[in-house]
Design an enzyme around this catalytic site. Sequence first.
Site, PDB file in Angstrom:
ATOM      1  N   ALA A 105      13.857 -67.936 -42.730  1.00  0.00           N
ATOM      2  CA  ALA A 105      13.467 -66.536 -42.911  1.00  0.00           C
ATOM      3  C   ALA A 105      14.685 -65.645 -43.109  1.00  0.00           C
ATOM      4  O   ALA A 105      14.719 -64.500 -42.697  1.00  0.00           O
ATOM      5  CB  ALA A 105      12.679 -66.064 -41.689  1.00  0.00           C
ATOM      6  N   ARG A 126      12.488 -58.743 -54.423  1.00  0.00           N
ATOM      7  CA  ARG A 126      11.382 -58.318 -55.281  1.00  0.00           C
ATOM      8  C   ARG A 126      10.262 -57.589 -54.540  1.00  0.00           C
ATOM      9  O   ARG A 126       9.356 -57.056 -55.161  1.00  0.00           O
ATOM     10  CB  ARG A 126      10.835 -59.522 -56.052  1.00  0.00           C
ATOM     11  CG  ARG A 126      11.702 -59.886 -57.238  1.00  0.00           C
ATOM     12  CD  ARG A 126      11.269 -61.182 -57.879  1.00  0.00           C
ATOM     13  NE  ARG A 126      11.658 -62.333 -57.063  1.00  0.00           N
ATOM     14  CZ  ARG A 126      11.192 -63.561 -57.253  1.00  0.00           C
ATOM     15  NH1 ARG A 126      10.303 -63.785 -58.200  1.00  0.00           N
ATOM     16  NH2 ARG A 126      11.596 -64.555 -56.495  1.00  0.00           N
ATOM     17  N   LYS A 151      11.224 -59.209 -45.778  1.00  0.00           N
ATOM     18  CA  LYS A 151      10.003 -59.734 -46.411  1.00  0.00           C
ATOM     19  C   LYS A 151       9.018 -60.355 -45.422  1.00  0.00           C
ATOM     20  O   LYS A 151       7.823 -60.069 -45.469  1.00  0.00           O
ATOM     21  CB  LYS A 151      10.378 -60.754 -47.489  1.00  0.00           C
ATOM     22  CG  LYS A 151       9.159 -61.402 -48.123  1.00  0.00           C
ATOM     23  CD  LYS A 151       9.489 -62.133 -49.412  1.00  0.00           C
ATOM     24  CE  LYS A 151      10.228 -63.408 -49.192  1.00  0.00           C
ATOM     25  NZ  LYS A 151      10.393 -64.164 -50.463  1.00  0.00           N
ATOM     26  N   TYR A 153       8.485 -72.116 -43.778  1.00  0.00           N
ATOM     27  CA  TYR A 153       9.046 -70.914 -44.396  1.00  0.00           C
ATOM     28  C   TYR A 153       8.310 -69.670 -43.903  1.00  0.00           C
ATOM     29  O   TYR A 153       7.072 -69.651 -43.861  1.00  0.00           O
ATOM     30  CB  TYR A 153       8.926 -71.031 -45.928  1.00  0.00           C
ATOM     31  CG  TYR A 153       9.699 -72.229 -46.436  1.00  0.00           C
ATOM     32  CD1 TYR A 153      11.012 -72.094 -46.868  1.00  0.00           C
ATOM     33  CD2 TYR A 153       9.144 -73.498 -46.383  1.00  0.00           C
ATOM     34  CE1 TYR A 153      11.746 -73.198 -47.269  1.00  0.00           C
ATOM     35  CE2 TYR A 153       9.870 -74.618 -46.780  1.00  0.00           C
ATOM     36  CZ  TYR A 153      11.171 -74.455 -47.217  1.00  0.00           C
ATOM     37  OH  TYR A 153      11.899 -75.557 -47.591  1.00  0.00           O
ATOM     38  N   GLY A 154       9.080 -68.670 -43.561  1.00  0.00           N
ATOM     39  CA  GLY A 154       8.486 -67.423 -43.073  1.00  0.00           C
ATOM     40  C   GLY A 154       7.668 -66.706 -44.114  1.00  0.00           C
ATOM     41  O   GLY A 154       6.841 -65.850 -43.784  1.00  0.00           O
ATOM     42  N   GLU A 198      15.487 -78.963 -59.220  1.00  0.00           N
ATOM     43  CA  GLU A 198      15.174 -77.536 -59.301  1.00  0.00           C
ATOM     44  C   GLU A 198      14.965 -77.134 -60.754  1.00  0.00           C
ATOM     45  O   GLU A 198      15.585 -77.687 -61.667  1.00  0.00           O
ATOM     46  CB  GLU A 198      16.316 -76.717 -58.688  1.00  0.00           C
ATOM     47  CG  GLU A 198      16.425 -76.867 -57.184  1.00  0.00           C
ATOM     48  CD  GLU A 198      15.130 -76.522 -56.459  1.00  0.00           C
ATOM     49  OE1 GLU A 198      14.679 -75.365 -56.572  1.00  0.00           O
ATOM     50  OE2 GLU A 198      14.547 -77.407 -55.816  1.00  0.00           O
ATOM     51  N   ARG A 255     -12.791 -42.521 -29.610  1.00  0.00           N
ATOM     52  CA  ARG A 255     -11.397 -42.858 -29.292  1.00  0.00           C
ATOM     53  C   ARG A 255     -11.315 -43.717 -28.032  1.00  0.00           C
ATOM     54  O   ARG A 255     -12.307 -43.942 -27.349  1.00  0.00           O
ATOM     55  CB  ARG A 255     -10.589 -41.568 -29.177  1.00  0.00           C
ATOM     56  CG  ARG A 255     -10.455 -40.859 -30.536  1.00  0.00           C
ATOM     57  CD  ARG A 255      -9.870 -39.469 -30.400  1.00  0.00           C
ATOM     58  NE  ARG A 255      -8.650 -39.473 -29.613  1.00  0.00           N
ATOM     59  CZ  ARG A 255      -8.188 -38.417 -28.946  1.00  0.00           C
ATOM     60  NH1 ARG A 255      -8.841 -37.267 -28.968  1.00  0.00           N
ATOM     61  NH2 ARG A 255      -7.076 -38.500 -28.255  1.00  0.00           N
ATOM     62  N   SER A 298     -26.386 -25.582 -27.092  1.00  0.00           N
ATOM     63  CA  SER A 298     -25.417 -25.674 -28.193  1.00  0.00           C
ATOM     64  C   SER A 298     -24.261 -24.706 -28.021  1.00  0.00           C
ATOM     65  O   SER A 298     -24.387 -23.663 -27.395  1.00  0.00           O
ATOM     66  CB  SER A 298     -26.125 -25.360 -29.515  1.00  0.00           C
ATOM     67  OG  SER A 298     -27.067 -26.367 -29.774  1.00  0.00           O
ATOM     68  N   ARG A 337     -23.474 -16.061 -21.732  1.00  0.00           N
ATOM     69  CA  ARG A 337     -23.308 -15.231 -22.923  1.00  0.00           C
ATOM     70  C   ARG A 337     -23.746 -13.800 -22.623  1.00  0.00           C
ATOM     71  O   ARG A 337     -24.561 -13.553 -21.726  1.00  0.00           O
ATOM     72  CB  ARG A 337     -24.102 -15.804 -24.096  1.00  0.00           C
ATOM     73  CG  ARG A 337     -25.577 -15.885 -23.855  1.00  0.00           C
ATOM     74  CD  ARG A 337     -26.302 -16.353 -25.115  1.00  0.00           C
ATOM     75  NE  ARG A 337     -27.713 -16.464 -24.860  1.00  0.00           N
ATOM     76  CZ  ARG A 337     -28.366 -17.604 -24.671  1.00  0.00           C
ATOM     77  NH1 ARG A 337     -27.715 -18.748 -24.712  1.00  0.00           N
ATOM     78  NH2 ARG A 337     -29.658 -17.603 -24.441  1.00  0.00           N
TER      79      ARG A 337
END
Length: 460
Positions: free
Chosen positions: A11, A17, A24, A105-106, A157, A336, A408, A443
């Site tokens: 890694a 790219r 990466k 491979y990472g 290769e 939440r 309300s 109120r």
Amino acid sequence: MHAELDIVILAAGKGTRMRSQLPKVLHTLAGKPMVRHVLDTAAQLDPARTHVVIGHGADKLRDALSDHRLEMPLRFALQAEQKGTGHAVAQTLDQLGSGKVLILYGDVPLIQRETLVKLLENVDETHLGLLTVTLDDPSGYGRIVRDADGEAVAIVEQKDASDAELAIRECNTGIMAMTGAQLKRWLPQLSADNAQGEYYLTDVIAMAADEGVRVATAQPATAVEVEGVNNRAQMARLERAYQTQLAERLMAQGVALADPSRLDVRGTLTCGHDVFIDVGCVFEGDVELGEGVRIGPYCVIKESTIGAESVIDAHSVLEQCVAAGRNQIGPFARLRPGTRLAVKAKVGNFVETKNADVGEGSKINHLSYVGDARLGREVNIGAGTITCNYDGANKHRTEIGDSAFIGSNTALVAPVSVGRGATVGAGSTIAKDVADHALSVTRGRQIEKADWPRPKKQTP
Ligand code: UD1
Ligand code: CA
């Protein structure tokens, strides 16, 4: 299983790219850094040691993997300069045991345990294990060269290959396994005398063949397992492949998906039978959906448990919630962390809840904020009700008894409690506790003037 297995994960590469500040292998697939997918798969093989070769972004990688929850020792080997895959593995040489060594491979995140088990089975002092894949378009890959008897004898290769070799479609995945003793013998012999001036790990294949060590090739169940990521387009393709497999597993388990290509699971989604999930939903972390749960389109659900027969309508967002069952949530609800709904509780449109216990059958149907609160059973919260839980410095609690009715547009100024069966008139600001069964209204009184003459526009 493999008492003396070493796993080496490369890694150190830059990942130019990707055009990113992030190394990466830390880019996420299904919400998890690629290298963590590899580590999680590695852990399933129960290795004695796992080595991660780092270079570019080494500190970021160390940080990102320091909280790794795997119960396996992780060792970092720094490859200060990237001089090739052989040079990378060589950085771990003095850390390796004499048992089997598996090289991963990472940036090849979807490799599966079963494939690796198959590869490792063949490895001993007289056999090296090499994972190959046959591709319609082999460009970019190292090619597997076989002799007249069909034995793999070398990897060439792309940049070093002859025209005849370029026509070979069997490719090196890069994943291989051999013994620590073999690696210690071969790696120091590598030379960088090739088109890229790198120490190629792949050159050990020819060394093995020269010594009479046979190359036992194995193939992955699907090519996607060995696909590497070099750019964001490949990343997106692997993400979709992963999500497709996951969607297929869910459907096989009895989950109905409106469109399996429009589902994203970034964690673990566990579903009972007859769950229905509409399009565009995202699930993060551990999410459990009980039997018969229905999820409307475009919901985001994170680290939550939703009890049986609940319905979550379109565009709702839930995080760290527990819904006991037969709940009605949304559309457009935001639940939440710390929201706990007892059975049949309802949370409707444009309602936000946080750290709130909502009792059985209670309703918060429209346009409210309920935070740091406990509601008993059968409570009715009128539209526009707000728990004023924050005084600018501290959070305070609101307690509402069973069967209370909150009119309300009420502001409940916490800390405050409303008794059982109490009624709060619409438009009130409640700053003092309301007794059981009382009516509280704050109120101003409505005054009325009969035949009121409206002001008229003056003429200049
Ligand atoms: C390599 C193989 C090739 C194979 C292909 C599969 C070699 C010489 N070639 O080529 O046969 O078909 O993978 O994808 O092994 N890395 C380091 N340090 C280095 C160089 C590389 O850690 O000095 C890491 C990279 O981060 C990358 C991996 O090794 O994850 C592969 O390196 P890369 O340079 O991409 O190899 P390829 O040219 O693709
Ligand atoms: Ca590559």
